[in-house]
Write a protein that holds these residues in place. Structure first.
Motif, short mmCIF file in Angstrom:
data_model
loop_
_atom_site.label_atom_id
_atom_site.label_comp_id
_atom_site.label_asym_id
_atom_site.label_seq_id
_atom_site.Cartn_x
_atom_site.Cartn_y
_atom_site.Cartn_z
N GLN A 93 0.81 -1.22 0.00
CA GLN A 93 0.00 0.00 0.00
C GLN A 93 0.84 1.28 0.00
O GLN A 93 0.39 2.31 -0.48
N GLU A 94 2.08 1.21 0.50
CA GLU A 94 2.94 2.40 0.45
C GLU A 94 3.24 2.77 -0.99
O GLU A 94 3.27 3.94 -1.35
N THR A 95 3.47 1.77 -1.83
CA THR A 95 3.71 2.03 -3.25
C THR A 95 2.45 2.59 -3.90
O THR A 95 2.51 3.54 -4.68
N PHE A 96 1.30 2.02 -3.55
CA PHE A 96 0.04 2.51 -4.10
C PHE A 96 -0.17 3.97 -3.69
O PHE A 96 -0.61 4.79 -4.50
N ALA A 97 0.16 4.29 -2.45
CA ALA A 97 0.02 5.68 -1.98
C ALA A 97 0.94 6.61 -2.76
O ALA A 97 0.57 7.74 -3.08
N LEU A 98 2.14 6.14 -3.10
CA LEU A 98 3.06 6.96 -3.90
C LEU A 98 2.51 7.20 -5.30
O LEU A 98 2.68 8.30 -5.86
N ILE A 99 1.87 6.22 -5.87
CA ILE A 99 1.26 6.36 -7.20
C ILE A 99 0.23 7.48 -7.16
O ILE A 99 0.22 8.36 -8.04
N GLU A 100 -0.61 7.46 -6.16
CA GLU A 100 -1.63 8.49 -6.00
C GLU A 100 -0.99 9.86 -5.75
O GLU A 100 -1.38 10.86 -6.35
N TRP A 101 -0.04 9.91 -4.85
CA TRP A 101 0.63 11.14 -4.46
C TRP A 101 1.31 11.81 -5.66
O TRP A 101 1.23 13.02 -5.84
N ALA A 102 1.96 11.00 -6.49
CA ALA A 102 2.69 11.53 -7.63
C ALA A 102 1.80 11.76 -8.86
O ALA A 102 2.25 12.32 -9.85
N GLY A 103 0.56 11.28 -8.79
CA GLY A 103 -0.35 11.46 -9.91
C GLY A 103 0.05 10.67 -11.14
O GLY A 103 -0.12 11.15 -12.26
N ILE A 104 0.56 9.46 -10.93
CA ILE A 104 1.01 8.65 -12.07
C ILE A 104 0.18 7.37 -12.20
O ILE A 104 0.70 6.31 -12.57
N SER A 105 -1.10 7.48 -11.93
CA SER A 105 -1.98 6.31 -12.05
C SER A 105 -1.97 5.76 -13.47
O SER A 105 -2.11 4.56 -13.67
N ASN A 106 -1.75 6.63 -14.47
CA ASN A 106 -1.72 6.16 -15.85
C ASN A 106 -0.60 5.14 -16.07
O ASN A 106 -0.75 4.20 -16.85
N GLU A 107 0.52 5.29 -15.37
CA GLU A 107 1.62 4.33 -15.50
C GLU A 107 1.23 2.99 -14.86
O GLU A 107 1.52 1.93 -15.39
N PHE A 108 0.57 3.06 -13.71
CA PHE A 108 0.10 1.83 -13.07
C PHE A 108 -0.89 1.11 -13.99
O PHE A 108 -0.80 -0.10 -14.20
N ILE A 109 -1.81 1.86 -14.56
CA ILE A 109 -2.82 1.28 -15.45
C ILE A 109 -2.15 0.67 -16.68
O ILE A 109 -2.51 -0.42 -17.11
N ARG A 110 -1.15 1.34 -17.24
CA ARG A 110 -0.44 0.82 -18.40
C ARG A 110 0.24 -0.51 -18.06
O ARG A 110 0.14 -1.49 -18.81
N GLN A 111 0.92 -0.55 -16.92
CA GLN A 111 1.60 -1.79 -16.53
C GLN A 111 0.61 -2.90 -16.22
O GLN A 111 0.85 -4.07 -16.54
N LEU A 112 -0.51 -2.54 -15.61
CA LEU A 112 -1.53 -3.54 -15.32
C LEU A 112 -2.17 -4.06 -16.61
O LEU A 112 -2.46 -5.26 -16.72
N ALA A 113 -2.35 -3.20 -17.60
CA ALA A 113 -2.88 -3.64 -18.90
C ALA A 113 -1.93 -4.65 -19.55
O ALA A 113 -2.38 -5.67 -20.09
N ASN A 114 -0.64 -4.38 -19.48
CA ASN A 114 0.33 -5.33 -20.03
C ASN A 114 0.28 -6.66 -19.27
O ASN A 114 0.38 -7.73 -19.86
N PHE A 115 0.12 -6.56 -17.97
CA PHE A 115 -0.02 -7.77 -17.15
C PHE A 115 -1.28 -8.54 -17.55
O PHE A 115 -1.25 -9.76 -17.68
N ASN A 116 -2.39 -7.82 -17.77
CA ASN A 116 -3.64 -8.46 -18.18
C ASN A 116 -3.47 -9.22 -19.48
O ASN A 116 -4.03 -10.31 -19.66
N LYS A 117 -2.68 -8.68 -20.40
CA LYS A 117 -2.43 -9.38 -21.67
C LYS A 117 -1.73 -10.71 -21.43
O LYS A 117 -2.03 -11.70 -22.09
N LEU A 118 -0.81 -10.73 -20.47
CA LEU A 118 -0.13 -11.98 -20.13
C LEU A 118 -1.13 -13.00 -19.57
O LEU A 118 -1.06 -14.19 -19.89
#
Length: 181
Positions: A93-118
């Motif tokens: 959750q600390e990493t998730f909080a950093l994602i929110e704090w830095a406003g880079i949810s789009n990067e998380f979503i991009r990586q999760l989309a690539n994971f979903n393809k796998l």
């Protein structure tokens, strides 16, 4: 990985977490502030990263890689998948909080989309609409995790209930685990 590089990454990540806990504005945080807190030279920072967001982006990649390793060790269905995902991100959750704090949810979503393809490839659900499906589930999963992280109940029952709600909303992640017609 070189021990010095690993140490630098860890120190910078811990420094970011500390600034987040102190409610420091991410955009006002300078590289100099970050390096002073981490006890490293700015040249060392720039040897490893271009911008401070890269620290978090690398951590997202590390967490997703760890999650892939966990999934490889067991078989799973849609319900088990989302329960594991919820539990895994709660542990990070600390990493998730950093994602929110830095406003880079789009990067998380991009990586999760690539994971979903796998996941889709693994379950032979990959087809002509795979990009749409992977991106849709990535965005939905991000928002679901964000909502879940805001709750105070992280009991086993809460994970199961959360997974049930998610699976109901996503039709058991049908597009990830079996081809859509």
């Amino acid at each position: 990985m070189d021990k010095r590089v690993e140490r630098t990454q860890k120190l910078l990540l811990q420094s970011l977490m500390m600034f987040n806990l102190k409610n420091k504005n991410f955009y006002e945080l300078s590289i100099r502030d970050l390096c002073e807190e981490a006890g490293i030279a700015r040249q060392t920072f720039y040897r490893n990263y271009l911008v401070k967001e890269d620290i978090i982006i690398r951590q997202i990649s590390n967490v997703m890689s760890d999650f892939r390793s966990v999934l490889k060790q067991q078989s799973f269905n849609a319900s088990g998948f989302i329960q594991l995902l919820i539990q895994f991100w709660k542990q990070n959750q600390e990493t998730f909080a950093l994602i929110e704090w830095a406003g880079i949810s789009n990067e998380f979503i991009r990586q999760l989309a690539n994971f979903n393809k796998l996941v889709m490839e693994q379950h032979k659900a990959f087809g002509k609409n795979s990009d749409y499906i992977a991106n849709y589930y990535a965005g939905a999963t991000y928002m679901f995790l964000k909502t879940f992280m805001e709750k105070d109940d992280f009991s086993k029952e809460a994970y199961a209930k959360g997974a049930a709600v998610y699976n109901q909303l996503t039709n058991q992640c049908k597009g990830l685990f079996e081809p859509l017609n």
